[in-house]
Design a protein around this motif. Structure first.
Motif, PDB file in Angstrom:
ATOM      1  N   PHE A  19       0.850  -1.191   0.000  1.00  0.00           N
ATOM      2  CA  PHE A  19       0.000   0.000   0.000  1.00  0.00           C
ATOM      3  C   PHE A  19       0.886   1.240   0.000  1.00  0.00           C
ATOM      4  N   ASP A  20       1.220   1.721  -1.209  1.00  0.00           N
ATOM      5  CA  ASP A  20       2.052   2.900  -1.310  1.00  0.00           C
ATOM      6  C   ASP A  20       1.366   4.047  -2.044  1.00  0.00           C
ATOM      7  N   GLN A  21       0.199   3.789  -2.609  1.00  0.00           N
ATOM      8  CA  GLN A  21      -0.568   4.856  -3.253  1.00  0.00           C
ATOM      9  C   GLN A  21      -2.023   4.472  -3.348  1.00  0.00           C
ATOM     10  N   ARG A  22      -2.861   5.487  -3.551  1.00  0.00           N
ATOM     11  CA  ARG A  22      -4.295   5.268  -3.734  1.00  0.00           C
ATOM     12  C   ARG A  22      -4.632   5.638  -5.169  1.00  0.00           C
ATOM     13  N   TYR A  23      -5.313   4.748  -5.855  1.00  0.00           N
ATOM     14  CA  TYR A  23      -5.629   4.933  -7.265  1.00  0.00           C
ATOM     15  C   TYR A  23      -6.984   5.629  -7.423  1.00  0.00           C
ATOM     16  N   ASP A  24      -7.133   6.324  -8.540  1.00  0.00           N
ATOM     17  CA  ASP A  24      -8.421   6.956  -8.850  1.00  0.00           C
ATOM     18  C   ASP A  24      -9.449   5.903  -9.254  1.00  0.00           C
ATOM     19  N   LEU A  25      -8.978   4.839  -9.887  1.00  0.00           N
ATOM     20  CA  LEU A  25      -9.881   3.821 -10.415  1.00  0.00           C
ATOM     21  C   LEU A  25      -9.208   2.454 -10.379  1.00  0.00           C
TER      22      LEU A  25
ATOM     23  N   ALA B  86      -9.448  -9.794  -2.178  1.00  0.00           N
ATOM     24  CA  ALA B  86      -8.901  -8.875  -3.179  1.00  0.00           C
ATOM     25  C   ALA B  86      -9.851  -7.705  -3.426  1.00  0.00           C
ATOM     26  N   VAL B  87     -11.127  -7.986  -3.573  1.00  0.00           N
ATOM     27  CA  VAL B  87     -12.096  -6.924  -3.848  1.00  0.00           C
ATOM     28  C   VAL B  87     -12.233  -5.999  -2.643  1.00  0.00           C
ATOM     29  N   VAL B  88     -12.265  -6.554  -1.441  1.00  0.00           N
ATOM     30  CA  VAL B  88     -12.368  -5.732  -0.236  1.00  0.00           C
ATOM     31  C   VAL B  88     -11.112  -4.885  -0.050  1.00  0.00           C
ATOM     32  N   ARG B  89      -9.979  -5.461  -0.321  1.00  0.00           N
ATOM     33  CA  ARG B  89      -8.711  -4.710  -0.210  1.00  0.00           C
ATOM     34  C   ARG B  89      -8.677  -3.564  -1.211  1.00  0.00           C
ATOM     35  N   MET B  90      -9.130  -3.811  -2.430  1.00  0.00           N
ATOM     36  CA  MET B  90      -9.207  -2.746  -3.428  1.00  0.00           C
ATOM     37  C   MET B  90     -10.176  -1.656  -2.973  1.00  0.00           C
ATOM     38  N   ARG B  91     -11.334  -2.079  -2.483  1.00  0.00           N
ATOM     39  CA  ARG B  91     -12.375  -1.130  -2.065  1.00  0.00           C
ATOM     40  C   ARG B  91     -11.916  -0.276  -0.889  1.00  0.00           C
ATOM     41  N   ASP B  92     -11.311  -0.899   0.106  1.00  0.00           N
ATOM     42  CA  ASP B  92     -10.989  -0.194   1.341  1.00  0.00           C
ATOM     43  C   ASP B  92      -9.679   0.586   1.280  1.00  0.00           C
ATOM     44  N   LEU B  93      -8.681   0.059   0.589  1.00  0.00           N
ATOM     45  CA  LEU B  93      -7.359   0.670   0.626  1.00  0.00           C
ATOM     46  C   LEU B  93      -6.937   1.356  -0.664  1.00  0.00           C
ATOM     47  N   PHE B  94      -7.104   0.688  -1.778  1.00  0.00           N
ATOM     48  CA  PHE B  94      -6.391   1.097  -2.974  1.00  0.00           C
ATOM     49  C   PHE B  94      -7.125   2.038  -3.919  1.00  0.00           C
TER      50      PHE B  94
ATOM     51  N   ILE C 201     -16.893   5.411  -3.196  1.00  0.00           N
ATOM     52  CA  ILE C 201     -17.004   5.789  -1.794  1.00  0.00           C
ATOM     53  C   ILE C 201     -17.801   7.083  -1.629  1.00  0.00           C
ATOM     54  N   LEU C 202     -17.783   7.955  -2.637  1.00  0.00           N
ATOM     55  CA  LEU C 202     -18.499   9.223  -2.540  1.00  0.00           C
ATOM     56  C   LEU C 202     -20.007   9.062  -2.630  1.00  0.00           C
ATOM     57  N   THR C 203     -20.464   7.989  -3.270  1.00  0.00           N
ATOM     58  CA  THR C 203     -21.909   7.781  -3.398  1.00  0.00           C
ATOM     59  C   THR C 203     -22.381   6.531  -2.669  1.00  0.00           C
ATOM     60  N   TYR C 204     -21.521   5.954  -1.838  1.00  0.00           N
ATOM     61  CA  TYR C 204     -21.868   4.701  -1.173  1.00  0.00           C
ATOM     62  C   TYR C 204     -23.060   4.860  -0.244  1.00  0.00           C
TER      63      TYR C 204
END
Length: 160
Positions: A51-57, A85-93, A134-137
């Protein structure tokens, strides 16, 4: 797997909403016509991704994983890998996630907070497109404001 033209159109619509600078593709090879900086990763490698960056998409292809499941009959292990994998993408990346999945994943993705965008029905099997933003969750309910909570100006006027 959905046609690359459909993915490119979807990316164009998302880029009009907000510019995509950095993105990650999981089990989908990024195309040269996709704007921004893309990183590729396989679904199995997401667990070890630092986890070194957060992606836009993030775009996740679960159709490829389903073909693997049918060949190897390891459904429980694969579901755990997919969930993680999906939860990790959703929560962190990623701020926004697009998932391409089969009909069998409907309950699983809905339980993780994804909204179905559309369904593509090619000749062999239908593919659903899901999104998590996350903005419309969660919309803020009307009652969740100071008007309905303890108002200091009313402390001497009313007794609860």
């Amino acid at each position: 797997m959905p046609d690359q033209d459909i993915i490119a159109l979807l990316l164009q619509l998302l880029a009009e909403e907000k510019q995509i600078d950095q993105a990650i593709a999981i089990d989908i090879q990024p195309q040269s016509n996709w704007d921004g900086q893309w990183q590729y990763c396989s679904l199995n490698d997401v667990a070890s991704l630092p986890f070194d960056q957060r992606y836009d998409l993030a775009i996740v292809n679960l159709i490829k994983q389903q073909a693997f499941e049918k060949k190897h009959e390891k459904l429980e292990i694969t579901n755990t890998i997919i969930d993680n994998a999906v939860v990790r993408m959703r929560d962190l990346f990623a701020k926004k996630i697009i998932v391409f999945a089969s009909l069998e994943r409907t309950k699983q993705l809905r339980a993780l907070g994804f909204n179905q965008l559309s369904e593509i029905v090619p000749d062999d099997s239908p593919v659903q497109i899901w999104q998590f933003n996350i903005l419309t969750y969660k919309h803020v309910p009307d009652w969740f404001n100071s008007k309905f909570w303890a108002n200091p100006e009313n402390w001497d006027k009313f007794r609860w």
